[in-house]
Motif scaffolding. Structure first.
Motif, short mmCIF file in Angstrom:
data_model
loop_
_atom_site.label_atom_id
_atom_site.label_comp_id
_atom_site.label_asym_id
_atom_site.label_seq_id
_atom_site.Cartn_x
_atom_site.Cartn_y
_atom_site.Cartn_z
N ASP A 16 0.75 -1.31 -0.27
CA ASP A 16 -0.19 0.17 0.03
C ASP A 16 0.87 1.65 -0.09
O ASP A 16 0.44 2.43 0.79
CB ASP A 16 -0.36 0.43 1.35
CG ASP A 16 -0.31 0.20 2.69
OD1 ASP A 16 1.32 0.07 2.91
OD2 ASP A 16 -1.12 0.42 3.36
N SER A 48 1.31 6.96 1.01
CA SER A 48 1.05 5.80 0.99
C SER A 48 -0.77 6.20 1.53
O SER A 48 -1.54 7.48 0.72
CB SER A 48 1.08 5.34 2.63
OG SER A 48 1.02 6.39 3.85
N ARG A 104 0.36 3.47 9.27
CA ARG A 104 0.33 3.93 7.63
C ARG A 104 0.80 5.18 7.96
O ARG A 104 0.80 5.89 7.32
CB ARG A 104 -1.43 4.18 7.21
CG ARG A 104 -2.14 2.55 6.76
CD ARG A 104 -3.11 3.04 6.18
NE ARG A 104 -3.26 1.52 6.13
CZ ARG A 104 -5.24 1.83 5.26
NH1 ARG A 104 -5.58 2.88 4.69
NH2 ARG A 104 -5.47 0.48 4.69
#
Length: 316
Positions: free
Chosen positions: A170, A204, A224
Motif C-alpha cells: 500500500d 501511502s 500508515r
C-alpha cells in the motif's frame, strides 16, 4: 438387325457417359442373331468395336478413379497440416494476447541475486527471495511502473516526461532519476526505503513524505505513517557488498541470525562464548569467515565449536 446395328453404331460414335453405356448394353442384349452367314463379318466387326469401346471406357474410368484416389491421398496429407497450421495460428494469437495482459516477472531464489536492466535503462539489483514485475508496455505508458516484493537497489534512468513508480503493497515510491534501496516484505512489515542519491516521494493512504539523500524511511503498516532517520545508507546497502552490519545486537539475537542465515546450528561451546551484544560488520555469505571473526572477538576455539547443519524444511 439393321435397327440394332444402328443403335450400336450410334452409341459407339458418340461421347459416352454412364447412361449411354447402359443404352448400348440394352441394344446389344436385344440383338437377335438369325444365323445368317452373310452377317457374320458385320457381327464380328461390331463385337470388335464394342470390345474396344468397353476397354477404352474402363481405362478412362480407372484413370478417373486413380486421379481421385491421388487427390484423396494428397488431401489426406495436406488437410491435417492445414489444420495444424490453423491451430498454431490460433494458439499463437491467444498466447500473444495473454503475453500482452500478463506482466513480465523476475524472481530470485534463496541465496540468489540478479541484476536486471529495464527497457528504459534503469538498473535493478535484486537480493535473494525477491520478485520484480513490470508490464510489457513499460516504455509506452505515461509512467514507468513496476512492483516489488523483497529487496532491491534501484539506479533509475532519468526521464522528466515519465516518472518512475514502484508499488510496494500500500506504499507507492515516485521518482524521476535517482538511486535508492528498498526492502519490502510481503506483509509490509519491516518496509524500508534508503535514499542514496536524488529525491523520492513516498505515498501511502495516510501520509506523503519526500526523502533527501542519506534519509531512511521506515513504514508502519498499522498507522500508515513513515518514520524518517538521517543515519546514512551504508548499513541498508551492505548486502550489495556481501556484508551485514549489526548495531548493538544481543548475543541471543546474533546467534539466531547466524543460524538462520547459514541454516546451521552452532555448538553449545560457541553459544556459551557469545555472551555479549555485538556491533560490527560480518560477511553475509561466508560462514567460515564469520566464525573466524566471532572467535577472535569472543575468544572461543573455532575448531572445537562444532557446527551441526539443520535439515532443510519442506517446501524451501
Amino acid at each position: 438387325m439393321d435397327k440394332s446395328r444402328h443403335n450400336i453404331n450410334t452409341h459407339l460414335d458418340s461421347d459416352m457417359e454412364r447412361e449411354q453405356d447402359e443404352m448400348l448394353y440394352q441394344a446389344w442384349q436385344t440383338f437377335e442373331h438369325t444365323g445368317d452367314e452373310r452377317h457374320e463379318a458385320e457381327l464380328a466387326g461390331i463385337k470388335k468395336r464394342v470390345d474396344a469401346f468397353i476397354d477404352d471406357y474402363e481405362q478412362k474410368r480407372a484413370h478417373s478413379v486413380s486421379r481421385w484416389l491421388i487427390w484423396g491421398k494428397i488431401a489426406a496429407v495436406v488437410m491435417p497440416l492445414l489444420m495444424i497450421g490453423m491451430a498454431a495460428v490460433v494458439v499463437m494469437s491467444l498466447h500473444g494476447s495473454n503475453d500482452e495482459a500478463q506482466p513480465l516477472c523476475v524472481v530470485t531464489a534463496a541465496k540468489e541475486r540478479a541484476t536486471v536492466i529495464l527497457p528504459d535503462g534503469t538498473d535493478v539489483c535484486l537480493n535473494s527471495n525477491t520478485e520484480l514485475k513490470y508490464a510489457p508496455g513499460f516504455m509506452n505508458d505515461s509512467i514507468r511502473s513496476v512492483s516489488l516484493v523483497g529487496e532491491a537497489f534501484f539506479n533509475v534512468a532519468k526521464d522528466a516526461e515519465r516518472p518512475f513508480v514502484i508499488s510496494l503493497d500500500d506504499v507507492v515510491v515516485r521518482v524521476l532519476g535517482t538511486s535508492f534501496n528498498i526492502k519490502s516484505l510481503p506483509d509490509a512489515s519491516g518496509m524500508q526505503i534508503a535514499l542514496v542519491e536524488g529525491e523520492v516521494k513516498l505515498i501511502s493512504p495516510g501520509a506523503q513524505v519526500i526523502l533527501s539523500p542519506g534519509n531512511i524511511a521506515s513504514y508502519n503498516s498499522s498507522s500508515r505513517t513513515f518514520e524518517i532517520e538521517s543515519r546514512g545508507c551504508h548499513q541498508a546497502t551492505g548486502w550489495l557488498r556481501h556484508e551485514k552490519t549489526y548495531i548493538n545486537v544481543a548475543a541471543d539475537s546474533l546467534i539466531k541470525m547466524i543460524e538462520h542465515d547459514y541454516e546451521v546450528a552452532l555448538s553449545a561451546e560457541a553459544k556459551d562464548s557469545i555472551d555479549d551484544a555485538f556491533t560490527g560488520t560480518l560477511p553475509d555469505d561466508n560462514l567460515e569467515e564469520t566464525l573466524s571473526i566471532l572467535s577472535e572477538i569472543y575468544d572461543f576455539d573455532m575448531k572445537s565449536a562444532t557446527l551441526k547443519f539443520k535439515p532443510q524444511q519442506k517446501g524451501r
